[in-house]
Design an enzyme around this catalytic site. Structure first.
Site, PDB file in Angstrom:
ATOM      1  N   CYS A  70       0.841  -1.203   0.000  1.00  0.00           N
ATOM      2  CA  CYS A  70       0.000   0.000   0.000  1.00  0.00           C
ATOM      3  C   CYS A  70       0.873   1.250   0.000  1.00  0.00           C
ATOM      4  CB  CYS A  70      -0.914  -0.006   1.211  1.00  0.00           C
ATOM      5  SG  CYS A  70      -2.026   1.419   1.241  1.00  0.00           S
ATOM      6  N   CYS A  74       0.368   4.719   6.939  1.00  0.00           N
ATOM      7  CA  CYS A  74      -0.255   4.557   8.263  1.00  0.00           C
ATOM      8  C   CYS A  74       0.733   3.841   9.186  1.00  0.00           C
ATOM      9  CB  CYS A  74      -1.550   3.771   8.139  1.00  0.00           C
ATOM     10  SG  CYS A  74      -2.664   4.426   6.863  1.00  0.00           S
ATOM     11  N   CYS A  77       0.453   0.117  10.294  1.00  0.00           N
ATOM     12  CA  CYS A  77      -0.003  -0.894   9.337  1.00  0.00           C
ATOM     13  C   CYS A  77       1.136  -1.700   8.696  1.00  0.00           C
ATOM     14  CB  CYS A  77      -0.832  -0.224   8.243  1.00  0.00           C
ATOM     15  SG  CYS A  77      -1.489  -1.433   7.084  1.00  0.00           S
ATOM     16  N   CYS A 114     -16.589  -9.208   5.303  1.00  0.00           N
ATOM     17  CA  CYS A 114     -15.898  -7.949   5.024  1.00  0.00           C
ATOM     18  C   CYS A 114     -14.658  -8.238   4.173  1.00  0.00           C
ATOM     19  CB  CYS A 114     -15.464  -7.285   6.316  1.00  0.00           C
ATOM     20  SG  CYS A 114     -16.790  -7.124   7.524  1.00  0.00           S
ATOM     21  N   CYS A 145     -19.384  -6.011   3.258  1.00  0.00           N
ATOM     22  CA  CYS A 145     -18.682  -4.795   3.668  1.00  0.00           C
ATOM     23  C   CYS A 145     -17.349  -4.790   2.920  1.00  0.00           C
ATOM     24  CB  CYS A 145     -18.434  -4.812   5.171  1.00  0.00           C
ATOM     25  SG  CYS A 145     -17.502  -3.381   5.775  1.00  0.00           S
ATOM     26  N   CYS A 205     -19.279   2.011   8.338  1.00  0.00           N
ATOM     27  CA  CYS A 205     -18.511   1.343   9.389  1.00  0.00           C
ATOM     28  C   CYS A 205     -17.294   2.228   9.619  1.00  0.00           C
ATOM     29  CB  CYS A 205     -18.102  -0.056   8.928  1.00  0.00           C
ATOM     30  SG  CYS A 205     -16.956  -0.883  10.052  1.00  0.00           S
ATOM     31  N   ARG A 277     -17.888  -2.566  17.629  1.00  0.00           N
ATOM     32  CA  ARG A 277     -17.121  -3.800  17.402  1.00  0.00           C
ATOM     33  C   ARG A 277     -15.822  -3.815  18.191  1.00  0.00           C
ATOM     34  NH1 ARG A 277     -16.572  -4.266  11.854  1.00  0.00           N
ATOM     35  NH2 ARG A 277     -18.626  -5.172  11.903  1.00  0.00           N
TER      36      ARG A 277
END
Ligand code: SF4
Length: 331
Positions: A70, A74, A77, A114, A145, A205, A277
């Site tokens: 990616c 972040c 991550c 998801c 999702c 979400c 969640r």
């Protein structure tokens, strides 16, 4: 319902009858965090019962349909190409492979499937493939999702046409702390994507991560940002940071589990109608902490041995815990 008055004064802001508010001030939210633990839990549990069966937990399964590589940075991550974490970049999974996983998730009791892709934003040809996955998973009778990064209004409309039920896009933390965690996209860009999702009529979400070295005030700010969205997210994932070797946050100190429980409780109180969640971080959480999270108003978990690239408790362990607590999957 009426809440029995407690020994300690409840902050004036607490919605005694579960009223849905979008005007939470930071002092109000801070006061909730500062409540004596029994008062906080009582308030959260009382509101939880106004909207949900406290014995039920919604079960979702999360599959990484495109792992690693990616371009975003972040700091938590392992899928960011900026960090050496050992996660290899892979191509988008095939439709058949995704549907095989979705059937297995359905057989294991999941009600929502998801799918996460490690992208800054989807390319047009990739979005066509994801739309086909959404249609296929829906045809199996599962809620769908996806989390694909930033979206335009046009892309969101296409996902809606494919039948997408939920789009995940987290705010991650407070606006003030955000710059410490991500530099490649702005808070406002996240809010813009959330606006497109809401405008398209897709359920939102949206939650965040705690334990990233933020101050309590940042947890206050994160909850304020979520609870003051024009419509509360239908689903609010609260994640405990999973420290992964190679990411900038791998060496930080551990957040007190009771502070995590408090964050769940304040999310429940400020967004009483949302499904909260208990998300990443359960692998290292004791059964007792998870039970406290359920008491604090968490009523959803991810099910399955992996959360994208990080470990998650196995299905048997989760079922044993729910059995021990006399709880069951939400229908
Ligand atoms: S959290 Fe998502 S956007 Fe950020 S680096 Fe990881 S995969 Fe990319």
């Amino acid at each position: 319902m009426t809440i029995v008055s407690a020994a300690v004064d409840r902050p004036a802001a607490a919605p005694a009858h579960g009223a849905i508010r979008h005007d939470w001030s930071r002092p109000e939210i801070r006061a909730l965090f500062e409540l004596p633990f029994p008062e906080l839990m009582f308030l959260a549990q009382s509101l939880h019962r106004s909207y949900f069966d406290p014995t039920e937990v919604q079960i979702s399964t999360l599959l990484s349909i495109k792992t690693g590589g990616c371009p975003e940075d972040c700091a938590y991550c392992p899928q960011s190409a900026h960090y050496e974490t050992g996660v290899k970049a892979e191509k988008l999974m095939s439709l058949d492979a995704v549907l095989t996983e979705a059937r297995a998730a359905r057989a294991a009791g999941a009600s929502r499937f998801c799918m996460g892709a490690a992208w800054r934003e989807p390319k047009e040809r990739d979005l066509d493939k994801v739309c086909a996955m959404v249609e296929g998973v829906r045809a199996l009778g599962l809620e769908t999702c996806v989390t694909l990064g930033m979206l335009t209004a046009e892309q969101t409309a296409r996902l809606k046409t494919a039948g997408l039920d939920y789009y995940n896009h987290n705010l991650d933390t407070s606006p003030e702390f955000y710059g410490e965690i991500i530099s490649t996209r702005t808070y406002q860009e996240r809010l813009d994507t959330l606006g497109h999702v809401r405008d398209a009529g897709i359920n939102v979400c949206c939650g965040g991560i705690v334990g990233m070295g933020e101050a309590r005030e940042d947890r206050v700010g994160m909850i304020a940002a979520l609870a003051n969205l024009p419509v509360h997210p239908e689903s609010v994932p609260i994640n405990m940071l999973v420290k992964v070797e190679g990411t900038p946050l791998s060496g930080g100190s551990q957040l007190d589990p009771l502070e995590f429980v408090r964050t769940i409780a304040v999310a429940r109180i400020t967004m009483p109608q949302s499904v909260v969640r208990l998300s990443a971080g359960r692998e290292d959480m004791s059964e007792e902490t998870q039970a406290l999270c359920f008491l604090a108003g968490a009523n959803s978990i991810f099910y399955g041995p992996k959360l994208l690239t990080t470990p998650n408790p196995g299905r048997d362990r989760d079922m044993q815990l729910l059995d021990k607590l006399g709880m069951q999957p939400m229908r």
